[in-house]
Structure formats: C-alpha cells, structure tokens
Design an enzyme around this catalytic site. Structure first.
Site, PDB file in Angstrom:
ATOM      1  N   GLY B 128      58.650  40.856   3.350  1.00  0.00           N
ATOM      2  CA  GLY B 128      58.322  39.521   3.826  1.00  0.00           C
ATOM      3  C   GLY B 128      57.498  39.506   5.110  1.00  0.00           C
ATOM      4  O   GLY B 128      57.201  38.430   5.634  1.00  0.00           O
ATOM      5  N   TRP B 155      55.329  49.004   0.970  1.00  0.00           N
ATOM      6  CA  TRP B 155      53.996  49.617   1.034  1.00  0.00           C
ATOM      7  C   TRP B 155      54.007  50.831   1.962  1.00  0.00           C
ATOM      8  O   TRP B 155      53.146  50.958   2.816  1.00  0.00           O
ATOM      9  CB  TRP B 155      52.929  48.624   1.523  1.00  0.00           C
ATOM     10  CG  TRP B 155      52.963  47.297   0.855  1.00  0.00           C
ATOM     11  CD1 TRP B 155      53.150  46.100   1.469  1.00  0.00           C
ATOM     12  CD2 TRP B 155      52.795  47.021  -0.533  1.00  0.00           C
ATOM     13  NE1 TRP B 155      53.133  45.087   0.542  1.00  0.00           N
ATOM     14  CE2 TRP B 155      52.912  45.630  -0.706  1.00  0.00           C
ATOM     15  CE3 TRP B 155      52.575  47.808  -1.668  1.00  0.00           C
ATOM     16  CZ2 TRP B 155      52.810  45.013  -1.950  1.00  0.00           C
ATOM     17  CZ3 TRP B 155      52.474  47.194  -2.902  1.00  0.00           C
ATOM     18  CH2 TRP B 155      52.593  45.827  -3.024  1.00  0.00           C
ATOM     19  N   HIS B 277      11.758  49.411  -7.106  1.00  0.00           N
ATOM     20  CA  HIS B 277      11.845  47.943  -7.118  1.00  0.00           C
ATOM     21  C   HIS B 277      12.398  47.444  -5.795  1.00  0.00           C
ATOM     22  O   HIS B 277      13.409  47.941  -5.298  1.00  0.00           O
ATOM     23  CB  HIS B 277      12.753  47.463  -8.262  1.00  0.00           C
ATOM     24  CG  HIS B 277      12.250  47.843  -9.609  1.00  0.00           C
ATOM     25  ND1 HIS B 277      10.989  47.515 -10.045  1.00  0.00           N
ATOM     26  CD2 HIS B 277      12.833  48.534 -10.618  1.00  0.00           C
ATOM     27  CE1 HIS B 277      10.817  47.987 -11.271  1.00  0.00           C
ATOM     28  NE2 HIS B 277      11.912  48.621 -11.634  1.00  0.00           N
ATOM     29  N   GLU B 362      46.712  48.403   7.669  1.00  0.00           N
ATOM     30  CA  GLU B 362      46.495  48.640   9.101  1.00  0.00           C
ATOM     31  C   GLU B 362      45.901  47.415   9.799  1.00  0.00           C
ATOM     32  O   GLU B 362      45.062  47.540  10.669  1.00  0.00           O
ATOM     33  CB  GLU B 362      45.567  49.834   9.302  1.00  0.00           C
ATOM     34  CG  GLU B 362      46.178  51.154   8.960  1.00  0.00           C
ATOM     35  CD  GLU B 362      46.938  51.723  10.134  1.00  0.00           C
ATOM     36  OE1 GLU B 362      48.141  51.927   9.945  1.00  0.00           O
ATOM     37  OE2 GLU B 362      46.365  51.910  11.204  1.00  0.00           O
TER      38      GLU B 362
END
Lengths: 262, 378
Positions: B128, B155, B277, B362
């Site tokens: 959270g 994570w 191009h 980070e």
C-alpha cells in the site's frame, strides 16, 4: 622461471579501416585498439604456468606507439607481473619487430625460459615474428599449438596439422611457442586486477635501446588499399518445377566454371 | 573542466563492455522469455569485481567512486537492463549500511560480501505504500533485548535469492517520517515468508517478490543508526543510488540507439537504406541528443556525490531524464524496426519493456519532479 609473452595491439575487429593517403599504412587516429586475440591465448598460457609455479615471473613485451597501452595494461590486469614497451610510431616489418623483441628481452636482464606469442596477428596476418625471433635467438620453436603441458624439464606441446590431426612435440627450455585458438580460455582482467596493474612496472625503451635501426627494415609498405567491393550475389528463379532441372545444372556449372568451388 | 574518464575508468568500461557483450547479450533474450534468474552472470560479475561497488576499501571493497560505479552499471545495462537490476540491487541494499552503519555492522555485514558471492535485498516499498514511503506500515517493536518486525513488503528485487535484507519499518506510524527505522535482517531469520515470483512486463530475469515478516526477531545491534534515523538514511541512499539507476537507463538507451543506427543502414525501403530517409534520421538524431544529455546529467550527479556535494536535485534530474529518455528512445527504436521491432525475434521490443520499469522504480518520474520542485522552490 622467466616467461616472456610478446603481444601486439591490433585494431578492434569491428573497426572501419582507412588506408593513409600515401598508402604506407592505415589511419590510426580513431582506431580502437585491442590485444591481438591470439596473444590472449599466450598471456593466458603464461598465467596458467605461473599458477602451478608461483615463482615464475611473467613479462609482457610489445613494440608500438605509447599513446595507447591497452594490450600491456590488459595483460598486467590479467595477472602478468611487468611489462616492456619498445616505443615506435613506425609500421615495422616482422624482421625489425623480432629484432626489437629480442633486444627488449636482453635488456630486461632476465634469462628467458619460455617465450610465448600468438601464432599470428589478426591485422597483417604475417605469421613470421615467432619464427624469426626463435631463429635470431637460436631457440627451438613450435607454432599453432593447441595443447601445452610441462613434464619435468621438458615441455610437451600439441600442434594442429591438416585434417584435424595433432602433432606432439617435446622441447627443452628455453624455447619459443606460438599459440592458437583452442589452447585455453583467456580469463577476463578483473577490476581489482585493473587497480593492481596500475602499480606494476612498465619499462619503456626506444628502438635505439634495443638495437633496431632503419637498416633492419626488410619490407617497405607502400600500397595499403581496401579490397575491391564484393560483386552482388546472383539470384536464380526456380519456383517453376519444370525449370528446376535447368536452374540446378546452371548453378552447378557456374560453381564449377565461375566460382571454381566444386 | 574535464569531461574525460581516467585511464583506469576507460579500462573498467572496456572490461564491462566485454562482459556485457560476451556474457549478457547472448543470454538476455532467452532469460527474459523464461524469466530465468541470471545467477551465473551474477557470480561471474562478482568474481570480476562488478558487484557491491559501494563497499569501501577498508571493509574489503574496491573503493570505487560513484562515477566508477556509474561507468560499470551503464556498460552492464547495455548488456541487459533486467540482469543489471539484479546486480544493482545488491548496492541498493548495502548502501544504507555504508551510509549509516557502525564500524562493527560494516565489518560484520559488508566484508562477507567481498569474500564470497552473496545477494542482498532492499525492502522499503509495501503493497500500500510506494511513492508515499513515509507512510510505511511495517512495525518494528521493541522486544527488550531484540526488535520484532511485522509487516509486508512488495516488489522486492532479488528477494528469492537474498542472504540479507535491509528492512525499513516504523516504531510508530503516528510519528510518520520520524518513526522510520532501518534494520539489517539475515534471510535465515525465522518468520520470513517469500511470495511467488512476480510475472513482470520487463526485467523478467530479475527476481521480484513480496516478502512477509511475521514476528521476525532481530538483534538490537542490527538497527542502522537510531530508531527514527531510517528516513534520513533512505533519502541519502537514494541520492547515491539514483545516479546508478539513471546509468542503467542510459545503458539501455545507448543500446537502442546503436541497434537503430545499425538496422537503419541495413533495411532498404524505396530503394535506399532507411537511414537515408530524413524521417528516420530525425529520430536517430533525437535519440543521440537525449542519450548524450542523459549521460551528462548522470555523470554529473555521480560526480557531485563523489565531491561530497548534495546532489538530490541533479540526481533527480538524471534519474527522471535518463529513464524518460530511455522510454522514448526504445519506443522509437521499435518504430524504426517497424513490424520486426514488434517481434520477439528482434531485440528492441525487450528494451522497450525494460525501459518502462526504470520510470517507475527508485522513485517514479513524477516523484522525481516533486523532488526537483522542492529543491528548486525552497
């Protein structure tokens, strides 16, 4: 035991080569230099010998310009003990290089027990320096070796010959041995190795110091040119099954008469 | 003013480039596809001295400067951003100990990382709480002769392989930032529960998981600094690590640029290589400009860190600019490759997926802008 490893700095294989205006050499200003890959096998072999014989001293020797000392520093970062650089900006021939290497080894004050080199440099592919150096020093030499072991006072080397067969040689020391791919897997220079290499001694000598002068030159380079561009490949249309026989014999014919590969 | 790297730094870069080319690039695609943790590459990189660059020499490290570590990380990220995330995570986890640890803690926990191959994980984010790191809910309770941790982290890079966790929690949520504290936690401690490996969009070779701490007992002497010092240590860690993260984006962006240049010379349309191009030329010019600007910001942020000058503002510029640029550049690389770019047969779609994460972890690109504004409008 004193081991000398002769290394050359060559343009990175991905470098775009441009001949100089007068054709005497190639433009060197923007080239990224690397250690000649065959010389990496020689450095690794020297370090392997040192691993089983900690008293051995490994000296790397190079003839070339000082601007970029990449090859010598890399060899020391891999674990070589010291280095000798014979400074010159000239594009020397194999004879002068061999003479300079001989002079540098003599100047080191150490008696060489084993001299290791790569079998050839990947830039000029001359395949001459190890043999010329051995001849000048009156030492036995074997080139294109893929196996190396020390047995007692002798060195046993394996050499590749036509058809994948191996010749086995036994030599005494001192000797000159030129290494081929497959001999070993060169280690990376570790970061602590890079740090340590900074403190390792590098002796700088001039061509005069090692007794090389213009009169030693046997080859003069004058016409460096890029190879002609490859002509585009031929395409053969063979989607129609009825025509495939003709196309195949046409291709076989061309492979015989034009490409001369079969 | 001197923009050149030292001879030593150039040699370090050469070695890292060689490592990326021989040991990372050939495996990157497959590891991404299968989500394989790059344990062999990690070990080899450790043997060569690429890992734990933040450990000072008095504790057995190589004593690298921040600029040195940025040079390494850029080169390794060029090989694979995902693998580099795994490598970098060790530094991120050990930095709090380098910054706020006592000599005893450094000897006990940093030195072993220089003697044998070990993995560390930084545990700040929670299910959270991401950007709002001050709102941490993991509780650190005083258990008399030890601390007790309870809470969930999310994570967490390298979690499945970690030997050591550096865990942020709060001694009292009501204290907000002032309650945040950091603990060194050995992975073998009882009560640590690992979640399953996340199935991510990119950086698929890096191991990312949730970690639960259930009444995990930690010795009293394992707190970094005092109770409540955690926020300052985390912020200081980020000042050190943001240039590193920026350099990862930089490496990925450089790879996308190099591949785009190469492909645009090989691919023919309308009878000429597409590099002829102007539409393609402009994209490549834009990529080159952004890579160079990102590099200048990244190296400056690292250089400031080495000078001991507060780099919060520039580190945020570097992190946001490099990661946003990496996203744009890798997206354009896919565009230049056209249909082939969208296929997993070609390397650029992976770069695009990998780039996205660097804008998020980070400190998101948005949080970086908050930091910048706070620094500018003081």
């Amino acid at each position: 035991m004193n081991i000398f490893v002769c290394v050359k700095q060559v343009p990175d294989t991905e470098t775009k080569i441009t001949p100089t205006g007068d054709g005497s050499f190639i433009e060197t200003a923007s080239i990224k230099w690397i250690m000649n890959p065959y010389d990496e096998f020689a450095v690794e072999q020297a370090l392997l010998i040192k691993q089983s014989n900690p008293a051995a001293n490994v000296t790397v020797v190079r003839v070339g310009p000082t601007k970029d000392t990449e090859a010598l520093r890399t060899a020391m970062a891999m674990g070589a003990d010291d280095a000798i650089l014979v400074e010159t900006n000239e594009n020397l021939d194999s004879y002068s290089i061999a003479k300079a290497l001989k002079g540098a080894i003599a100047k080191s004050g150490k008696t060489a027990d084993i001299i290791l080199t790569g079998k050839q440099a990947i830039d000029d592919d001359a395949l001459q320096v190890p043999q010329v150096l051995a001849e000048m020093l009156n030492l036995p030499s074997v080139s294109v070796i893929v196996g190396f072991e020390v047995s007692g006072n002798a060195i046993k080397v394996k050499r590749e010959i036509e058809g994948g067969a191996l010749e086995v040689y036994e030599l005494g020391t001192p000797c000159v041995i030129a290494c081929n791919k497959g001999l070993n897997t060169p280690r990376y220079a570790s970061l602590p190795g890079i740090m340590k290499a900074k403190k390792k001694p590098m002796t700088q000598l001039s061509l005069t110091d090692v007794g090389v002068s213009d009169s030693d030159r046997r080859v003069k380079y004058s016409q460096f040119r890029l190879p002609p561009e490859k002509p585009p490949g031929k395409k053969f249309e063979a989607t129609d099954p009825a025509k495939q026989n003709d196309v195949v014999s046409q291709v076989v014919g061309l492979l015989r008469t034009e490409a001369k590969v079969i | 003013m001197d923009f050149s790297l030292t001879t030593e730094q150039r040699e370090i870069r050469e070695l890292a480039n060689k490592f990326a080319k021989n040991e990372m690039i050939p495996y990157a695609q497959e590891y991404d596809e299968r989500g394989t943790f790059p344990i062999d590459q990690f070990k080899k990189a450790w043997e060569l001295g690429f890992i734990n660059t933040c450990i000072p020499s008095e504790f057995g490290g190589s004593g690298f400067s921040s600029v040195d570590s940025v040079v390494i990380s850029e080169a390794l990220a060029y090989g694979c951003m995902g693998m580099n995330t795994a490598f970098m995570a060790n530094d991120l986890a050990l930095l709090p100990i380098v910054i706020g640890g006592t000599t005893e803690q450094k000897k006990k926990y940093l030195t072993p990382f220089t003697q044998e191959f070990k993995i560390a994980s930084f545990c700040l984010t929670e299910p959270g709480n991401g950007s709002d790191a001050g709102g941490i809910k993991t509780i650190i309770k005083d258990g008399g002769d030890h601390w007790i941790i309870n809470g969930s982290k999310m994570w967490i890079t390298n979690a499945g392989y970690a030997d050591l966790f550096v865990v942020y929690g709060t001694i009292d949520p009501a204290l907000k930032h002032k309650g945040i504290s950091a603990l060194i936690v050995e992975a073998k401690s009882e009560g640590i529960e690992l979640g399953k490996k996340e199935d991510k969009m990119g950086h698929r070779s890096s191991d990312t998981r949730g970690v639960r701490f259930n009444n995990v007992k930690v010795p009293k002497e394992n707190m970094i600094g005092k109770p409540g010092d955690g926020w300052g240590i985390a912020m200081s860690t980020l000042d050190h690590s943001r240039p590193l993260v920026a350099s990862s984006a930089l490496g990925g962006a450089q790879r996308a640029l190099d591949l785009s240049i190469q492909y645009s010379k090989e691919r023919n349309q309308f009878g000429v290589p597409i590099a002829k191009h102007q539409a393609i030329q402009f994209m490549i010019a834009e990529m080159g400009m952004k890579v160079e600007a990102a590099r200048l910001l990244t190296y400056k942020a690292a250089w400031l860190c080495d000078q001991g000058i507060r780099n919060t503002e520039v580190a945020s510029y570097a992190k946001a600019f490099a990661s946003d640029s990496c996203m744009q550049i890798t997206t354009d690389a896919v565009q230049i490759y056209g249909g082939y770019g969208y296929s997993k047969e070609y390397p650029v779609e992976k770069l695009m997926r990998d780039a996205k994460l660097i804008q998020i972890y980070e400190g998101t690109s948005q949080i970086q802008r908050l930091v910048m504004a706070r620094e500018l409008i003081k």
